[in-house]
Design a protein around this motif. Structure first.
Motif, mmCIF file in Angstrom:
data_model
loop_
_atom_site.group_PDB
_atom_site.id
_atom_site.type_symbol
_atom_site.label_atom_id
_atom_site.label_comp_id
_atom_site.label_asym_id
_atom_site.label_seq_id
_atom_site.Cartn_x
_atom_site.Cartn_y
_atom_site.Cartn_z
ATOM 1 N N TYR A 1 11.696 -10.465 69.095
ATOM 2 C CA TYR A 1 13.003 -10.980 69.511
ATOM 3 C C TYR A 1 13.048 -12.501 69.408
ATOM 4 C CZ TYR A 1 13.635 -6.323 71.611
ATOM 5 O OH TYR A 1 13.737 -4.972 71.829
ATOM 6 N N SER B 1 13.116 -13.608 65.750
ATOM 7 C CA SER B 1 14.410 -13.309 65.135
ATOM 8 C C SER B 1 15.470 -14.308 65.588
ATOM 9 C CB SER B 1 14.834 -11.873 65.474
ATOM 10 O OG SER B 1 13.905 -10.942 64.948
ATOM 11 N N TRP B 2 15.437 -14.657 66.865
ATOM 12 C CA TRP B 2 16.367 -15.676 67.372
ATOM 13 C C TRP B 2 16.103 -17.025 66.713
ATOM 14 C CZ3 TRP B 2 20.826 -15.947 69.866
ATOM 15 C CH2 TRP B 2 21.216 -17.157 70.446
ATOM 16 N N ILE C 1 19.918 -9.729 69.902
ATOM 17 C CA ILE C 1 20.286 -11.064 69.438
ATOM 18 C C ILE C 1 21.763 -11.326 69.728
ATOM 19 C CG2 ILE C 1 20.599 -12.494 67.379
ATOM 20 C CD1 ILE C 1 17.689 -12.315 68.281
#
Length: 323
Positions: A127, A130-131, A176
């Protein structure tokens, strides 16, 4: 000595096995393939780039052939691949073929994120990576010279930024989008839309046709505990169960449009439909759409993109991304 080196300390069958010496053997997943600067099959160029060296985050970019007579900026898709957070790659054959087809059909500039995998990097690493990748993409909108990926600057339309993913990648896309509803993206970028392909959501209470007994032994349960061993909520973690206790309201989704895709034979189908209905009833101000393909199983269009149903799925995704 040799036998102790190959001693298995943990495993998530049929996906992978971890040995005492720290080696991770991935039993499933397609082989890695190189990018291509001009793929004649679909007229899409691809290349690999480094987003961050510390932490180690990279991506594969896809750019469809653009007519010099009809030059235009392209929608940007930041994509998160599937594989249960622990197998597959932005550089693997299945994802490369899938993104090449999608970039060609939808006429988008795609950024397929290579986030770090569990168990070497347990959640929430995927996570966070990806952010960070989305923020890196958005930072190009400022044109301040700090970042300079020419494909993004020359061809990307920052008024049309999308996120999307399939299976575990769809789970990432949801989380997200939730974070984007609270935190600001570089350049004040707003996410135009998000698509969730056969999203990996789960929880302790069975929904619809999900199995009632032995839920702890189900692969969907075992996988989450394997990739996120330190989650205090287990399989009712809000990241996995958006309807569970403590989950934030879905009206916080930070995107303008949402496409939820499910398949009739997929064991995750009912939870995907529940998610769609929950978003509709949450008070969220965006537009949400459900797309179901009957008679197909989980991620069928990635494994076999040439079928009529797969082509229908690609048309749906292309329509959503180019609207």
């Amino acid at each position: 000595m040799g036998s102790s080196k190959r001693e298995v300390v943990s495993e998530l069958l049929p996906l992978l096995r971890v040995y005492k010496d720290g080696t991770v053997e991935r039993l499933l997943g397609s082989p890695r393939v190189p990018p291509s600067l001009d793929d004649p099959q679909n007229n899409v160029s691809s290349k690999d780039i480094t987003i961050s060296k510390d932490p180690n985050i990279s991506a594969r970019l896809y750019l469809p052939k653009i007519s010099h007579h009809h030059y235009q900026k392209l929608p940007i898709l930041v994509y998160f691949h599937g594989g249960g957070f622990c197998i597959e790659s932005a550089f693997s054959f299945l994802d490369h073929r899938y993104l090449s087809i999608l970039a060609s059909e939808a006429k988008i500039l795609a950024v397929s994120v290579e986030y770090r995998l569990a168990p070497e990097h347990p959640l929430p690493t995927a996570y966070e990576d990806s952010w960070a990748a989305l923020q890196w993409v958005c930072s190009h909108s400022a044109k301040d010279g700090v970042v300079c990926e020419p494909w993004l600057i020359d061809h990307g339309d920052f008024d049309r930024v999308f996120i999307g993913g399939d299976s575990a990648g769809a789970n990432i896309a949801h989380n997200i989008a939730m974070r984007a509803g609270i935190e600001t993206l570089h350049g004040g970028i707003k996410i135009e839309g998000a698509f969730l392909g056969h999203p990996y959501f789960w929880g302790s209470d069975p929904i619809g046709s999900e199995p009632v007994t032995d839920r702890e032994e189900n692969l969907d349960s075992r996988m989450w505990k394997f990739v996120y061993p330190n989650s205090e909520w287990g399989i009712d973690d809000p990241m996995l169960n958006p309807f569970g206790p403590g989950a934030p309201s879905l009206d916080r989704l930070g995107c303008g449009r949402l496409l939820v895709c499910v398949a009739g034979k997929d064991s995750l189908r009912d939870r995907g439909v529940l998610y769609y209905n929950a978003v509709r009833e949450s008070g969220w101000k965006g537009e949400v759409e459900l797309f179901e393909v009957e008679g197909e199983d989980h991620a069928f269009y990635i494994y076999d993109p040439e079928t009529e149903n797969a082509k229908m799925m690609f048309k749906c995704l292309a329509s959503f991304l180019s609207a």
